[in-house]
Design an enzyme around this catalytic site. Structure first.
Site, short mmCIF file in Angstrom:
data_model
loop_
_atom_site.label_atom_id
_atom_site.label_comp_id
_atom_site.label_asym_id
_atom_site.label_seq_id
_atom_site.Cartn_x
_atom_site.Cartn_y
_atom_site.Cartn_z
N ASN A 14 16.58 -26.94 -0.56
CA ASN A 14 17.42 -26.44 0.54
C ASN A 14 18.76 -26.03 -0.04
O ASN A 14 19.57 -26.88 -0.40
CB ASN A 14 17.60 -27.56 1.59
N LYS A 16 21.18 -24.68 1.42
CA LYS A 16 22.27 -24.76 2.41
C LYS A 16 23.07 -23.45 2.41
O LYS A 16 22.49 -22.39 2.27
CB LYS A 16 23.15 -25.98 2.15
N HIS A 104 17.15 -30.21 10.66
CA HIS A 104 17.94 -30.78 9.55
C HIS A 104 19.12 -31.55 10.15
O HIS A 104 19.70 -31.13 11.15
CB HIS A 104 18.42 -29.67 8.61
N GLU A 106 22.10 -31.73 9.35
CA GLU A 106 23.35 -30.98 9.47
C GLU A 106 23.33 -30.11 10.72
O GLU A 106 24.38 -29.67 11.20
CB GLU A 106 23.57 -30.15 8.19
N GLU A 176 14.76 -37.82 6.08
CA GLU A 176 16.06 -37.62 5.46
C GLU A 176 17.09 -38.54 6.12
O GLU A 176 17.70 -38.16 7.13
CB GLU A 176 16.50 -36.16 5.63
N GLY A 182 23.61 -35.58 0.67
CA GLY A 182 24.84 -35.05 0.08
C GLY A 182 25.85 -36.13 -0.28
O GLY A 182 27.01 -35.84 -0.54
N SER A 222 19.88 -36.95 -1.61
CA SER A 222 20.42 -37.23 -2.96
C SER A 222 19.34 -37.42 -4.02
O SER A 222 19.51 -38.20 -4.97
CB SER A 222 21.37 -38.44 -2.92
C1 PEP Z 1 19.23 -31.75 2.21
O1 PEP Z 1 20.08 -30.89 2.37
O2 PEP Z 1 18.19 -31.73 2.87
C2 PEP Z 1 19.46 -32.78 1.21
C3 PEP Z 1 18.57 -33.73 1.05
O3 PEP Z 1 20.62 -32.70 0.47
P1 PEP Z 1 21.00 -33.53 -0.86
O4 PEP Z 1 19.79 -33.51 -1.76
O5 PEP Z 1 22.15 -32.80 -1.44
O6 PEP Z 1 21.32 -34.92 -0.43
#
Ligand code: PEP
Length: 263
Positions: A14, A16, A104, A106, A176, A182, A222
């Site tokens: 992803n 973003k 997601h 976010e 997630e 993040g 992460s």
């Molecule tokens: C994500 O954006 O779905 C995500 C898991 O981000 P990160 O790997 O940066 O934590």
């Protein structure tokens, strides 16, 4: 490990709100080159990238003919209409997407997307021939108040209660935890396994064990080249949704290679 047979492994990047069309095409070309150089690994893991909307066409050209798949980060539930600033499923399919993220964190927590909106977007994706990657996960406050299971059951049920078994089998779930996205704080393999078991049990109940058992459930939050193998060592974890670490091709491919090498 609770299951003997592993489902297909899947690693998704992803991006973003990162990468212009030219930058995205360059990153995608690097991913394709790494996949080609690791042919054995590439046959064992499905890889997809989710660039921002303006980069989709350029990335589609860059990955054409490779096994790397293209996804978008969001869609509107309607196929067309007076929805300024929105993008629909048929538009995404027309530029080469076969996948789309829905729900997601976010978007749930930053843009106010409710369970009902996530469910509507999931149905829209299926209607438009896209595989939705349905993101679910608890916040830190929910985990600390021991509401993780309740939140996961609620989020999964809201999406899947309206789907047939065949529709459900055409989706992917990404667990997630919001506190891990993040932040550099990856869930422990034990935390991920526990959450994946809750999600799998809910799917079994809502759409039936056959469809539920065939669906990939990814972990996201992460993930990087150093921690991926420990997560993939558990057969409950079918792959990863990767944010930050997907912006460097070598690091992203290390994660894909770890998925390919998992027992
Ligand atoms: C994500 O954006 O779905 C995500 C898991 O981000 P990160 O790997 O940066 O934590």
């Amino acid at each position: 490990m609770s299951r003997v047979t592993r489902r297909p492994r899947f690693v998704a990047g992803n991006w973003k709100m990162h990468r212009t069309p030219a930058e995205g095409a360059a990153l995608a070309r690097e991913c394709v080159a790494l996949a080609a150089a690791d042919a054995a690994g590439a046959t064992r893991v499905q890889v997809a990238v989710f660039p921002p909307f303006p980069a989709l066409s350029a990335v589609a050209s860059a990955i054409a003919g490779s096994g790397v798949r293209l996804g978008a980060q969001n869609l509107h539930p309607e196929p067309q209409g007076a929805f300024t600033g929105e993008v629909s499923g048929p538009m995404l399919a027309a530029v080469g997407c076969s996948l789309v993220l829905v729900g997601h964190s976010e978007r749930r927590h930053g843009m106010g997307e409710t369970d009902a909106v996530v469910a509507a977007k999931t149905r829209a994706a299926l209607r438009d021939g896209l595989t939705p990657v349905v993101c679910v996960g608890e916040t830190l406050a929910e985990r600390e108040s021991e509401r993780t299971a309740e939140v996961l059951v609620r989020q999964v049920t809201a999406v899947y209660a309206g789907l047939s078994a065949a529709q459900a089998a055409d989706t992917v779930v990404a667990y997630e935890p919001v506190w891990a996205i993040g932040t550099g704080k990856v869930a422990s393999p034990e935390q991920a396994v526990e959450a994946h078991r809750i999600i799998r049990a809910t799917l079994d109940q809502v759409v039936g064990a056959e469809a539920g058992g065939s669906m990939a459930v990814l972990y996201g939050g992460s993930v990087n080249g150093d921690n991926a193998a420990a997560l993939f060592a558990h057969s409950e974890v079918d792959g990863a949704l990767v944010g930050g670490a997907s912006l460097q091709a070598a690091g992203f491919w290390r994660i894909a290679a770890a998925a390919a090498a998992a027992p």
